[in-house]
Design a protein around this motif. Structure first.
Motif, short mmCIF file in Angstrom:
data_model
loop_
_atom_site.label_atom_id
_atom_site.label_comp_id
_atom_site.label_asym_id
_atom_site.label_seq_id
_atom_site.Cartn_x
_atom_site.Cartn_y
_atom_site.Cartn_z
N GLU A 1 18.53 -6.87 17.03
CA GLU A 1 18.36 -8.23 16.54
C GLU A 1 19.63 -9.05 16.68
N ALA A 2 20.79 -8.42 16.57
CA ALA A 2 22.07 -9.13 16.64
C ALA A 2 22.40 -9.59 18.07
N GLY A 3 21.63 -9.09 19.05
CA GLY A 3 21.87 -9.49 20.43
C GLY A 3 22.61 -8.45 21.25
N ASN A 4 23.26 -7.51 20.58
CA ASN A 4 23.92 -6.43 21.32
C ASN A 4 22.90 -5.34 21.67
N ARG A 5 23.32 -4.35 22.42
CA ARG A 5 22.38 -3.35 22.91
C ARG A 5 22.94 -1.94 22.71
N GLY A 6 22.07 -0.97 22.89
CA GLY A 6 22.48 0.43 22.79
C GLY A 6 21.66 1.27 23.75
N VAL A 7 22.12 2.48 24.00
CA VAL A 7 21.42 3.39 24.90
C VAL A 7 21.06 4.66 24.13
N ARG A 8 19.81 5.05 24.20
CA ARG A 8 19.36 6.32 23.62
C ARG A 8 19.22 7.35 24.75
N TYR A 9 19.92 8.44 24.62
CA TYR A 9 19.79 9.55 25.58
C TYR A 9 18.84 10.57 24.97
N ILE A 10 17.77 10.87 25.69
CA ILE A 10 16.64 11.61 25.13
C ILE A 10 16.52 13.01 25.75
N PHE A 11 16.26 13.99 24.89
CA PHE A 11 16.04 15.37 25.33
C PHE A 11 14.75 15.88 24.68
N GLN A 12 13.98 16.62 25.48
CA GLN A 12 12.68 17.11 25.01
C GLN A 12 12.69 18.62 24.90
N LEU A 13 11.97 19.11 23.90
CA LEU A 13 11.84 20.55 23.67
C LEU A 13 11.11 21.20 24.84
N GLU A 14 11.67 22.27 25.39
CA GLU A 14 11.05 22.94 26.53
C GLU A 14 9.77 23.68 26.12
N GLU A 15 9.89 24.50 25.08
CA GLU A 15 8.75 25.26 24.58
C GLU A 15 8.66 25.10 23.07
N GLU A 16 7.46 25.12 22.57
CA GLU A 16 7.28 24.94 21.13
C GLU A 16 8.07 26.00 20.36
N ALA A 17 8.82 25.54 19.37
CA ALA A 17 9.62 26.43 18.54
C ALA A 17 9.44 26.05 17.08
N ASP A 18 9.47 27.04 16.21
CA ASP A 18 9.23 26.83 14.78
C ASP A 18 10.20 25.80 14.20
N GLN A 19 9.68 24.71 13.68
CA GLN A 19 10.40 23.64 13.00
C GLN A 19 11.21 22.72 13.93
N ALA A 20 11.51 23.16 15.12
CA ALA A 20 12.33 22.34 16.02
C ALA A 20 11.56 21.08 16.44
N PRO A 21 12.18 19.90 16.35
CA PRO A 21 11.49 18.66 16.73
C PRO A 21 11.23 18.59 18.23
N GLU A 22 10.19 17.85 18.60
CA GLU A 22 9.83 17.71 20.02
C GLU A 22 10.89 16.93 20.80
N TYR A 23 11.49 15.94 20.13
CA TYR A 23 12.48 15.10 20.80
C TYR A 23 13.74 14.95 19.93
N ILE A 24 14.87 14.86 20.61
CA ILE A 24 16.11 14.43 19.96
C ILE A 24 16.69 13.31 20.81
N GLN A 25 17.23 12.29 20.14
CA GLN A 25 17.76 11.13 20.84
C GLN A 25 19.18 10.84 20.34
N PHE A 26 20.11 10.75 21.27
CA PHE A 26 21.51 10.52 20.94
C PHE A 26 21.90 9.05 21.15
N SER A 27 22.74 8.57 20.26
CA SER A 27 23.38 7.26 20.44
C SER A 27 24.83 7.42 19.98
N ASP A 28 25.77 7.17 20.89
CA ASP A 28 27.19 7.36 20.53
C ASP A 28 28.09 6.25 21.06
N HIS A 29 27.50 5.10 21.38
CA HIS A 29 28.24 3.92 21.84
C HIS A 29 28.78 4.08 23.26
N SER A 30 28.42 5.17 23.95
CA SER A 30 28.83 5.36 25.34
C SER A 30 27.61 5.23 26.24
#
Length: 257
Positions: free
Chosen positions: A181-210
């Protein structure tokens, strides 16, 4: 008659000696003159070949100025990217190794008051929000039950939550550029779970200003089973710093940004 011959011989010998002496003297003087001429020529050549002290100093100063200007430009560009201002063409893919390591949540440091100095500092820098308002804002942002995460280069991610741990193997699934909303932007780097694992989320997304490959010094992490829904999450962004850092080191690092 004999005496005349002897005198003649003596005179001839003396004359020869004098002649030789003159030749030797002339030869020595010529050699000395040649040596002086060669020495003068070598000295002149060295003076021409050796750069003057003033020229060398000017070249060094010019080099230093160029390096300083180049470094300053890089710092300005890095700061612009950190604040969320960049071109799409600058964004590059990244691997999980950029976040490799043992990481701790900063949320416990907010709860115990360690980060209060950060909120006080931000309120001094920006009068639009008070220290208490900043703390409330970051309370919502940092909140999480996952107090530790271990990232391994080959793709294994282990979550530590309420004394339990669970892991999953993740592969790169691209990135998304978000506009805030402020007009600036960010990048989400996305990783997906290879195989179903107990409790592990399907996706993780990183944002670190790089926006290109670099080792992260901290990051915000989003996780869940819905890729698109995670991209809409902008109010809760659990934040992680290296586990070897203590709370005060983290607070000072935050104020440096």
């Amino acid at each position: 008659m004999r005496m005349s011959f002897a005198k003649g011989v003596s005179a001839l010998a003396i004359s020869s000696i004098l002649a030789v002496g003159c030749q030797t003297s002339d030869s020595s003087e010529e050699g000395s003159a040649d040596n002086e001429a060669n020495s003068s020529l070598e000295k002149s050549t060295e003076e021409k070949e050796q750069p003057s002290e003033s020229n060398t100093q000017e070249e060094e100063e010019h080099g230093h100025d160029h390096e300083h200007d180049h470094s300053h430009a890089e710092d300005e560009e890095a700061q612009q990217i950190y604040e969320g201002y960049f071109e799409d063409s600058q964004v590059e893919d990244r691997s999980l190794s950029d976040w490799e390591g043992d990481w701790q949540s900063v949320y416990p440091y907010l709860q115990d008051g360690t980060l209060d100095e950060v909120f006080a500092y931000k309120a001094e820098q920006d009068e639009e929000m008070t220290e208490e308002e900043y703390k409330e804002y970051y309370e919502e942002g940092y909140e999480t039950e996952v107090d530790r995460i271990v990232m391994e280069e080959e793709g294994t991610v282990t979550f530590f939550e309420d004394g339990e741990e669970y892991s999953g193997e993740y592969t790169y699934d691209g990135y998304e550029i978000l506009t805030y909303e402020a007009g600036n932007r960010g990048v989400r780097y996305i990783f997906q779970l290879e195989e179903e694992a107990d409790q592990a989320p399907e996706y993780i997304q990183f944002s670190d200003h790089s926006i290109y490959p670099t080792e992260a010094d901290h990051y915000h992490l989003y996780w869940g089973d819905d890729r698109e829904a995670l991209l809409d999450e902008v109010t809760n962004w659990p934040t992680y710093y290296p586990s070897e850092m203590d709370g005060h080191e983290i607070a000072h690092e935050m104020m440096a940004h």
